[in-house]
Write a protein that holds these residues in place. Structure first.
Motif, PDB file in Angstrom:
ATOM      1  N   TYR A  32       0.853  -1.195   0.000  1.00 38.02           N
ATOM      2  CA  TYR A  32       0.000   0.000   0.000  1.00 38.02           C
ATOM      3  C   TYR A  32       0.890   1.247   0.000  1.00 38.02           C
ATOM      4  N   LYS A  39       0.821   5.839   0.048  1.00 37.27           N
ATOM      5  CA  LYS A  39       0.080   7.094   0.248  1.00 37.27           C
ATOM      6  C   LYS A  39       1.049   8.242   0.053  1.00 37.27           C
ATOM      7  N   SER A  84       1.198  12.322   0.668  1.00 34.83           N
ATOM      8  CA  SER A  84       0.542  13.455   1.335  1.00 34.83           C
ATOM      9  C   SER A  84       1.230  14.745   0.920  1.00 34.83           C
ATOM     10  N   GLU A  91      -2.658  16.927   3.055  1.00 32.39           N
ATOM     11  CA  GLU A  91      -3.759  16.393   2.272  1.00 32.39           C
ATOM     12  C   GLU A  91      -3.272  15.176   1.481  1.00 32.39           C
ATOM     13  N   THR A  92      -4.202  14.278   1.216  1.00 32.01           N
ATOM     14  CA  THR A  92      -3.870  13.076   0.457  1.00 32.01           C
ATOM     15  C   THR A  92      -3.798  13.415  -1.012  1.00 32.01           C
ATOM     16  N   VAL A  93      -2.658  13.159  -1.606  1.00 31.17           N
ATOM     17  CA  VAL A  93      -2.461  13.442  -3.021  1.00 31.17           C
ATOM     18  C   VAL A  93      -2.777  12.218  -3.849  1.00 31.17           C
ATOM     19  N   SER A  94      -2.339  11.048  -3.365  1.00 30.94           N
ATOM     20  CA  SER A  94      -2.562   9.814  -4.116  1.00 30.94           C
ATOM     21  C   SER A  94      -2.435   8.656  -3.142  1.00 30.94           C
ATOM     22  N   PHE A 150      -3.732   5.313  -0.689  1.00 36.19           N
ATOM     23  CA  PHE A 150      -4.756   4.912   0.268  1.00 36.19           C
ATOM     24  C   PHE A 150      -4.857   5.978   1.354  1.00 36.19           C
ATOM     25  N   ASP A 151      -6.010   6.612   1.402  1.00 36.26           N
ATOM     26  CA  ASP A 151      -6.195   7.740   2.300  1.00 36.26           C
ATOM     27  C   ASP A 151      -6.138   7.317   3.780  1.00 36.26           C
ATOM     28  N   ASP A 152      -6.577   6.076   4.075  1.00 36.69           N
ATOM     29  CA  ASP A 152      -6.643   5.625   5.489  1.00 36.69           C
ATOM     30  C   ASP A 152      -5.392   4.880   5.939  1.00 36.69           C
ATOM     31  N   TYR A 198      -3.369  -2.549   9.363  1.00 39.15           N
ATOM     32  CA  TYR A 198      -4.156  -1.941   8.287  1.00 39.15           C
ATOM     33  C   TYR A 198      -5.056  -3.025   7.689  1.00 39.15           C
TER      34      TYR A 198
END
Length: 482
Positions: free
Chosen positions: A98, A100, A102, A107-110, A112-114, A139
């Motif tokens: 996974y 992510k 930020s 802020e989440t750019v690309s 998995f946000d969680d 996770y």
């Protein structure tokens, strides 16, 4: 260690020892197995650390590859991740991956946000740059390992720090860990088996001389008490063989002494018993009461002499086969000599012999010994002195202290013993020429008993001439126990 030694020593002293081979194998193999187990744990831990380091580097490489695709476009942080790369990030042949990305403001750019954020207390690893952190998290119900990289981004309009996170499930790591564990245990097990086999053969080879010694001792004749060749065994076992040889030598001497004693006793008892039988037959054929009474009187005299001889023989046997040094206690030689003087006073009075005693204080004449044996020693000396001293003579008893020694003197005015016979009269059944003339019915055991008792008490016996005049003086020197 001291407690272990005490426990082992207590067990050895409390229970019979088992097989030497099994004990050697246990004491060699059990510590070996423990050491191998500790070594296996250490090797396994090191292998896991190496595997974790390899997987972390792979995870960091993926994070850096993703960071190279992060840039600022139109005043925003963007991540240009192709679909093929995205698919490879989401899944792997050995587990799931996974990611992510930020932006500067979190802020989440690309990705998995969680995905779990970086904990505040994650320590920095010395093996990686300061902008890299690794941490474990859960996770979607699975444990994951996450690499976090702080990536500086900037252009002409803005600048800041983006956060790139790449997480990996632990399936691949666990599979590698299991493989490392199995390989480690197999190698260690093979090594333990190989070492155990070598130890078993080595112990068997080393103990072969002891087996040869065992066979030689078992095949010996019952009366073979000769020494065992010490060259048959190892140097460390030779003191044991030497001690065994010493024991067999003492057994040989003891058996020889017993045989000699039995032969001498049978020879000495044969004559008075034959005389008794002859006297009894004469009494049966005699019709004259007066003559029969005289024969019976002779039988009583012969019986007394036989009883005296038997008592002396039993005393000599008890003394010769007693335990030297066992049961010793401080006893007063003065008290013993005084008691014997009182007991022998009647025979002395009957022969009109002047029996005198000159002794030091009882508390000054303490010696380490057996009270009964010392009583027997003094009794034999005084009895001999009275027997071989003519009527009207003198017997003097003296107990004196000379430094660290306590001396017992028994001096009589009898016929004495020639100087060339003084050593011989200390052996059983030997009688001096003067003793044969003075008391033909003697046994020749009194002074030999004295010598044996004195030897057990580590005392010296000296025979000299009485002064003044004829007679014998016996001096026995003890070590003082005061």
């Amino acid at each position: 260690m001291a407690a272990l030694y005490a426990t082992v020593r207590g067990k050895i002293g409390a229970a019979p020892l088992g097989s030497l081979r099994s004990q050697l194998l246990r004491w060699l193999l059990i510590p070996l197995v423990l050491l191998v187990a500790l070594n296996a744990v250490s090797v396994y831990d090191n292998a896991l650390d190496a595997a974790d380091l390899a997987y972390d580097r792979s995870l960091l490489a993926s994070t850096r590859a993703l960071a190279e695709r992060v840039a600022i476009k139109d005043g925003k942080v963007v991540a240009d991740v192709p679909y093929v790369a995205l698919d490879s990030f989401e899944t792997d042949t050995l587990g799931r991956i996974y990611y992510k990305v930020s932006g500067i403001d979190g802020e989440t750019v690309s990705g998995f946000d969680d995905l779990p954020p970086v904990p505040a207390n994650v320590p920095r690893s010395e093996a990686y740059p300061a902008l890299v952190r690794f941490y474990h998290a859960d996770y979607n119900g699975e444990p994951v390992r996450i690499a976090a990289l702080l990536q500086p981004v900037y252009d002409d309009s803005m600048r800041g720090i983006a956060l790139i996170q790449v997480g990996e499930t632990l399936d691949a790591r666990r599979g590698l860990s299991r493989k490392i564990l199995v390989d480690t245990l197999l190698r260690q097990a093979v090594m333990v088996l190989a070492v155990a086999s070598l130890v078993w053969f080595a112990v068997r080879l080393v103990l072969r001389p002891l087996m040869r010694l065992k066979i030689e001792v078992e095949n010996r004749a019952l009366n073979d008490l000769s020494d065992v060749d010490q060259a048959l065994v190892h140097k460390e076992v030779r003191p044991l063989v030497a001690a065994m040889n010493g024991t067999m030598s003492r057994m040989h001497n003891l058996i020889a002494s017993q045989r000699r004693f039995i032969a001498d006793a049978s020879h000495q008892l044969r004559t008075p018993l034959t005389v008794l039988k002859t006297q009894a037959e004469l009494a049966l054929r005699e019709n004259d009461p007066a003559a029969m009474r005289e024969i019976v009187r002779s039988i009583a005299t012969t019986t007394d002499a036989t009883v005296h001889l038997a008592n002396r023989l039993l005393t000599l046997a008890r003394v010769e086969h007693g335990s030297a040094g066992a049961g010793m206690a401080p006893v007063s030689l003065t008290a013993i000599v005084r008691q014997v003087g009182l007991e022998m006073a009647l025979p002395a009075v009957q022969k009109q012999i002047d029996l005198s005693l000159d002794a030091a204080d009882a508390d000054k004449t303490l010696v380490a010994g057996h009270e009964l044996m010392l009583h027997e020693l003094v009794t034999n000396l005084v009895d001999n002195a009275i027997r071989y001293t003519p009527a009207g003579g003198k017997v003097a008893l003296r107990v004196r202290v000379d430094g660290a020694r306590v001396l017992l003197d028994v001096e009589d005015s009898g016929c004495g013993i020639a100087e060339d016979e003084r050593e011989k009269v200390l052996t059983p059944f030997y009688r001096s020429s003067g003793a044969l003339e003075t008391n033909p019915g003697g046994t020749g055991l009194g002074l030999s008993i004295v010598r044996e008792v004195a030897a057990q008490h580590r005392a010296d016996v000296t025979l000299t001439s009485a002064s003044p005049g004829p007679g014998l003086k016996v001096v026995i020197c003890f070590n003082s126990a005061a």
